[in-house]
Design a protein around this motif. Structure first.
Motif, PDB file in Angstrom:
ATOM      1  N   TYR A  60      -3.894  -4.297  15.235  1.00  0.00           N
ATOM      2  CA  TYR A  60      -4.801  -5.428  15.415  1.00  0.00           C
ATOM      3  C   TYR A  60      -4.125  -6.661  14.812  1.00  0.00           C
ATOM      4  CZ  TYR A  60      -9.224  -3.337  17.035  1.00  0.00           C
ATOM      5  OH  TYR A  60     -10.223  -2.751  17.776  1.00  0.00           O
ATOM      6  N   CYS A  61      -4.244  -7.779  15.493  1.00  0.00           N
ATOM      7  CA  CYS A  61      -3.760  -9.046  14.951  1.00  0.00           C
ATOM      8  C   CYS A  61      -4.953  -9.765  14.323  1.00  0.00           C
ATOM      9  CB  CYS A  61      -3.134  -9.889  16.063  1.00  0.00           C
ATOM     10  SG  CYS A  61      -2.393 -11.420  15.478  1.00  0.00           S
ATOM     11  N   ILE A  62      -4.864 -10.070  13.011  1.00  0.00           N
ATOM     12  CA  ILE A  62      -6.031 -10.598  12.296  1.00  0.00           C
ATOM     13  C   ILE A  62      -5.644 -11.794  11.423  1.00  0.00           C
ATOM     14  CG2 ILE A  62      -7.155  -8.345  12.251  1.00  0.00           C
ATOM     15  CD1 ILE A  62      -6.321  -8.112   9.281  1.00  0.00           C
ATOM     16  N   ARG A  63      -6.673 -12.556  11.066  1.00  0.00           N
ATOM     17  CA  ARG A  63      -6.551 -13.584  10.026  1.00  0.00           C
ATOM     18  C   ARG A  63      -7.504 -13.206   8.909  1.00  0.00           C
ATOM     19  NH1 ARG A  63     -10.065 -16.718   8.083  1.00  0.00           N
ATOM     20  NH2 ARG A  63     -11.444 -16.564   9.878  1.00  0.00           N
ATOM     21  N   ILE A  64      -7.042 -13.343   7.669  1.00  0.00           N
ATOM     22  CA  ILE A  64      -7.931 -13.064   6.532  1.00  0.00           C
ATOM     23  C   ILE A  64      -7.862 -14.216   5.532  1.00  0.00           C
ATOM     24  CG2 ILE A  64      -7.678 -10.557   6.805  1.00  0.00           C
ATOM     25  CD1 ILE A  64      -6.216 -11.908   3.669  1.00  0.00           C
ATOM     26  N   ASP A  65      -8.992 -14.462   4.890  1.00  0.00           N
ATOM     27  CA  ASP A  65      -9.036 -15.310   3.710  1.00  0.00           C
ATOM     28  C   ASP A  65      -9.313 -14.396   2.532  1.00  0.00           C
ATOM     29  OD1 ASP A  65      -8.707 -17.466   5.345  1.00  0.00           O
ATOM     30  OD2 ASP A  65     -10.793 -18.138   5.244  1.00  0.00           O
ATOM     31  N   GLY A  66      -8.713 -14.675   1.406  1.00  0.00           N
ATOM     32  CA  GLY A  66      -8.954 -13.801   0.263  1.00  0.00           C
ATOM     33  C   GLY A  66      -8.426 -14.366  -1.030  1.00  0.00           C
ATOM     34  N   LYS A  67      -8.661 -13.607  -2.077  1.00  0.00           N
ATOM     35  CA  LYS A  67      -8.251 -13.997  -3.425  1.00  0.00           C
ATOM     36  C   LYS A  67      -7.107 -13.101  -3.870  1.00  0.00           C
ATOM     37  CE  LYS A  67     -10.098 -14.953  -8.043  1.00  0.00           C
ATOM     38  NZ  LYS A  67     -11.310 -14.936  -8.906  1.00  0.00           N
ATOM     39  N   VAL A  68      -6.074 -13.709  -4.456  1.00  0.00           N
ATOM     40  CA  VAL A  68      -4.905 -12.961  -4.904  1.00  0.00           C
ATOM     41  C   VAL A  68      -5.206 -12.314  -6.249  1.00  0.00           C
ATOM     42  CG1 VAL A  68      -2.455 -13.074  -5.485  1.00  0.00           C
ATOM     43  CG2 VAL A  68      -3.389 -14.585  -3.718  1.00  0.00           C
ATOM     44  N   LEU A  69      -4.987 -10.997  -6.321  1.00  0.00           N
ATOM     45  CA  LEU A  69      -5.214 -10.225  -7.536  1.00  0.00           C
ATOM     46  C   LEU A  69      -3.896  -9.615  -8.004  1.00  0.00           C
ATOM     47  CD1 LEU A  69      -8.372  -8.217  -6.368  1.00  0.00           C
ATOM     48  CD2 LEU A  69      -8.324 -10.426  -7.554  1.00  0.00           C
ATOM     49  N   ALA A  70      -3.791  -9.393  -9.298  1.00  0.00           N
ATOM     50  CA  ALA A  70      -2.619  -8.706  -9.851  1.00  0.00           C
ATOM     51  C   ALA A  70      -2.826  -7.199  -9.752  1.00  0.00           C
ATOM     52  CB  ALA A  70      -2.384  -9.111 -11.294  1.00  0.00           C
ATOM     53  N   ARG A  71      -1.822  -6.476  -9.367  1.00  0.00           N
ATOM     54  CA  ARG A  71      -1.919  -5.017  -9.343  1.00  0.00           C
ATOM     55  C   ARG A  71      -1.769  -4.481 -10.762  1.00  0.00           C
ATOM     56  NH1 ARG A  71       1.310  -2.154  -4.329  1.00  0.00           N
ATOM     57  NH2 ARG A  71       1.272  -3.881  -2.830  1.00  0.00           N
ATOM     58  N   ASP A  72      -2.380  -3.339 -11.019  1.00  0.00           N
ATOM     59  CA  ASP A  72      -2.124  -2.637 -12.273  1.00  0.00           C
ATOM     60  C   ASP A  72      -0.631  -2.312 -12.363  1.00  0.00           C
ATOM     61  OD1 ASP A  72      -5.221  -0.728 -12.112  1.00  0.00           O
ATOM     62  OD2 ASP A  72      -4.786  -2.720 -12.996  1.00  0.00           O
ATOM     63  N   ASP A  73      -0.119  -2.302 -13.576  1.00  0.00           N
ATOM     64  CA  ASP A  73       1.310  -2.047 -13.761  1.00  0.00           C
ATOM     65  C   ASP A  73       1.742  -0.739 -13.113  1.00  0.00           C
ATOM     66  OD1 ASP A  73       1.560  -4.400 -15.135  1.00  0.00           O
ATOM     67  OD2 ASP A  73       1.498  -3.477 -17.131  1.00  0.00           O
ATOM     68  N   SER A  74       0.884   0.269 -13.147  1.00  0.00           N
ATOM     69  CA  SER A  74       1.241   1.575 -12.586  1.00  0.00           C
ATOM     70  C   SER A  74       1.263   1.555 -11.060  1.00  0.00           C
ATOM     71  CB  SER A  74       0.247   2.640 -13.068  1.00  0.00           C
ATOM     72  OG  SER A  74      -1.072   2.323 -12.629  1.00  0.00           O
ATOM     73  N   LEU A  75       0.685   0.516 -10.448  1.00  0.00           N
ATOM     74  CA  LEU A  75       0.595   0.453  -8.989  1.00  0.00           C
ATOM     75  C   LEU A  75       1.535  -0.585  -8.373  1.00  0.00           C
ATOM     76  CD1 LEU A  75      -3.308   0.665  -8.635  1.00  0.00           C
ATOM     77  CD2 LEU A  75      -1.633   2.516  -8.431  1.00  0.00           C
ATOM     78  N   VAL A  76       2.354  -1.206  -9.218  1.00  0.00           N
ATOM     79  CA  VAL A  76       3.319  -2.194  -8.693  1.00  0.00           C
ATOM     80  C   VAL A  76       4.328  -1.493  -7.787  1.00  0.00           C
ATOM     81  CG1 VAL A  76       5.241  -3.693  -9.347  1.00  0.00           C
ATOM     82  CG2 VAL A  76       3.068  -3.822 -10.594  1.00  0.00           C
ATOM     83  N   ASN A  77       4.611  -2.120  -6.636  1.00  0.00           N
ATOM     84  CA  ASN A  77       5.595  -1.589  -5.691  1.00  0.00           C
ATOM     85  C   ASN A  77       6.869  -2.444  -5.769  1.00  0.00           C
ATOM     86  OD1 ASN A  77       7.134  -0.686  -3.564  1.00  0.00           O
ATOM     87  ND2 ASN A  77       5.506  -0.789  -2.034  1.00  0.00           N
ATOM     88  N   PRO A  78       7.895  -1.972  -6.470  1.00  0.00           N
ATOM     89  CA  PRO A  78       9.105  -2.789  -6.660  1.00  0.00           C
ATOM     90  C   PRO A  78       9.912  -2.972  -5.380  1.00  0.00           C
ATOM     91  CG  PRO A  78       9.444  -0.586  -7.553  1.00  0.00           C
ATOM     92  CD  PRO A  78       8.003  -0.652  -7.137  1.00  0.00           C
TER      93      PRO A  78
END
Length: 592
Positions: A69-87
């Motif tokens: 699906y091609c979509i547009r989203i508006d949203g708020k940027v959140l920080a991921r938990d350190d354990s969930l960071v994808n390097p």
């Protein structure tokens, strides 16, 4: 805020935490974690993880999303938990909570998946090429192609070249392949041709007084497809220069090609010394005019060791004119199992087999083994070993007859031996200029003399035109890299009377030359300068840089192996109105 995006899907970092942003892209992957939906949103630039839970005002709409699906989203940027960071992702430290969403383009059930590494038939991939091109590998390959072309252009401009465009609709000319013909509406019964190359025009540009020309040129040839060749059209870096000799061309194009491979080769070694090997030596040593020099194996003639020997097959063969025995050294191949495997390889290639000798430790030191060794005796076997520079644990394979009968198989065997024994350096680009091509060859079907290379090349010695045409060498050259031909070129014939003599040898009289190439022949009467050039195959260069085995993997919209465009349904049948306008009639071919 912009109607579709404030950032791309590769832009957001931890510095954006707390920002309200807008993204647009395609649903790459959906993961349902029990009341929380995680979506990888993808655009051309990268991937951003977005999410929605039951607190999101558009959660119900997000639940309906499916892949692509091609979509547009508006949203708020959140920080991921350190354990969930994808390097592995530039955006791997953040995620975006969806506050609003709009479906820009819904997607039906997909004929092929964009996410993942599933293999699909080539016909499916080409029929739905717009989906296939969304895959990460294809995005990378096509982007690489664009970057390579931009780099080539810059490097050519930096050397004082200017880009000039030549016609796409022109006259038919013999370039070694079939033309695509275009019927003329204004001149019934006559046809234009799509250019196989800008050959005649770039020579005329030199006659016109432009000293340096280049072009990223589309070329059209109605050819049988191969993995490294398109059956319809391809692009080449085309160049021509006035007042030059062969070495000037080499010195001009090497920094362009070498620079591109160093820039885009992914850290692989790029040879900076490019050998110049004669066509005859290349055929002898490597069995091909496009050798892979990453493989150190050189074949050698060993006929003297088999003449009058106890191996009757080779001994009798050498009594015939034009025959020889060649050896393929195989360092490290000294086992009966490997030798038998290579013998079976030759049989699969249509030869009776491939003789071999291997050397091993014996009771009295090193000994030669194998049927050939027994037949020719220790003295001849030792002479072969010394000539080839082999020792314990090594082997040699032998093929005999007229070179044209076994050369191709010998070249393939050399490649297989080098790869199987780990002799070929796979992490390297190795280049060689192949020079001194014969101007003429015998046509395989008719036996007539024909051009073996570019018919507009200058012979190296004009006196040779009075003798055996097969002995005439031209100022013609190819650049080989890793077993592929990347460049072909020549110092051109710029003299009208020599042009007539060259074509006469191939059966084209003066009237025929003037009919086919009158524009060029006439131009040569008005002060044509010495000139030469070459053309580099862009598709093949990108194929090597992308480490792909099939040229269609680096072309945006290629034809299939039957020269069909399954996506656009080409070739298609013309309408009766179109045929009438062109004064054409289609004759149905009998069915097999």
């Amino acid at each position: 805020m912009h109607a579709y995006r404030s950032h791309t899907c590769a832009d957001l970092t931890k510095a954006n935490v707390g920002d309200t942003i807008r993204l647009s892209g395609w649903v790459h992957r959906v993961r349902d974690h029990g009341g929380v939906l995680f979506i990888d949103l993808r655009d051309h630039y990268g991937v951003t993880q977005i999410l929605a839970d039951e607190d999101s005002p558009v959660f119900a709409e997000v639940e309906k999303l499916r892949s692509e699906y091609c979509i547009r989203i508006d949203g708020k940027v959140l920080a991921r938990d350190d354990s969930l960071v994808n390097p592995k992702l530039p955006t791997g430290e953040i995620e975006v909570f969806i506050q609003d969403m709009e479906v820009l383009g819904a997607a039906q059930e997909l004929p092929l998946m964009v996410f993942g590494d599933q293999e699909y038939p080539e016909e499916t991939r080409l029929r739905y090429r717009y989906l296939d091109l969304r895959r990460e590998e294809m995005q990378r390959n096509i982007t690489l192609r664009s970057d390579v072309i931009a780099s080539m252009r810059k490097r050519m401009w930096d050397q004082g070249f200017r880009e000039y465009q030549t016609p796409i609709i022109t006259a038919s000319s013999p370039e070694g392949a079939r033309d695509f013909l275009v019927p003329s509406r204004l001149h019934p019964g006559k046809f234009y041709a799509l250019p196989q190359a800008p050959q005649l025009f770039k020579q005329l540009i030199m006659v016109s007084g432009f000293d340096k020309y280049f072009q990223i040129a589309p070329c059209f040839r109605d050819e049988d497809p191969r993995a490294d060749r398109s059956p319809t059209d391809f692009y080449q870096l085309d160049l021509e220069m006035s007042f030059v000799e062969q070495q000037d061309i080499f010195d001009t194009i090497q920094p362009v090609i070498q620079g591109v491979f160093e820039e885009f080769g992914g850290g692989r070694k790029v040879d900076t010394t490019w050998e110049q090997i004669s066509y005859a030596d290349s055929a002898l040593w490597y069995g091909t005019d496009k050798p892979d020099l990453r493989n150190p194996i050189k074949m050698q003639v060993v006929s003297e060791h088999f003449a009058g020997s106890g191996f009757a097959i080779f001994a009798k063969l050498l009594e015939q004119d034009g025959t020889e025995i060649r050896a393929i050294p195989a360092p490290g191949g000294g086992s009966r199992k490997f030798c038998d495997r290579m013998n079976a390889f030759a049989q699969k290639e249509g030869l009776p087999g491939m003789g071999y000798i291997f050397w091993r430790d014996g009771d009295n030191g090193m000994e030669a083994a194998g049927p050939l060794a027994k037949n020719i005796g220790p003295e001849r076997t030792e002479a072969i070993r010394q000539q080839l520079g082999l020792g314990v644990g090594d082997a040699a394979f032998f093929l005999g007859g007229k070179p044209e009968s076994f050369e191709r198989v010998a070249g393939k065997a050399r490649t297989v031996i080098g790869e199987e024994l780990g002799l070929t350096d796979m992490d390297r680009f190795a280049f060689a200029w192949i020079v001194d091509f014969p101007m003429y060859e015998n046509d395989e079907e008719t036996g007539d003399i024909d051009f073996s290379h570019n018919p507009f090349s200058m012979p190296q010695n004009l006196d040779d035109l009075d003798g055996d045409p097969l002995a005439v060498l031209g100022y013609q050259y190819d650049l080989a890299c890793n077993g592929y031909e990347l460049i072909s070129g020549a110092i051109r014939n710029h003299k009208r009377e020599v042009m007539f003599r060259v074509f006469e040898k191939a059966g084209y009289g003066q009237d025929e030359v003037l009919k086919r190439f009158g524009g060029l022949a006439t131009a040569f009467q008005y002060g044509a300068p010495p000139h030469g050039g070459c053309a580099a195959g862009i598709d093949r260069i990108v194929m090597l840089l992308a480490d792909e085995a099939n040229i269609r993997e680096v072309m945006m919209f290629p034809m299939n192996q039957r020269a069909e465009d399954l996506m656009m349904d080409a070739p298609s049948e013309p309408t009766n109105e179109q045929l009438r306008e062109l004064s054409l009639r289609v004759i149905e071919q009998p069915k097999d």
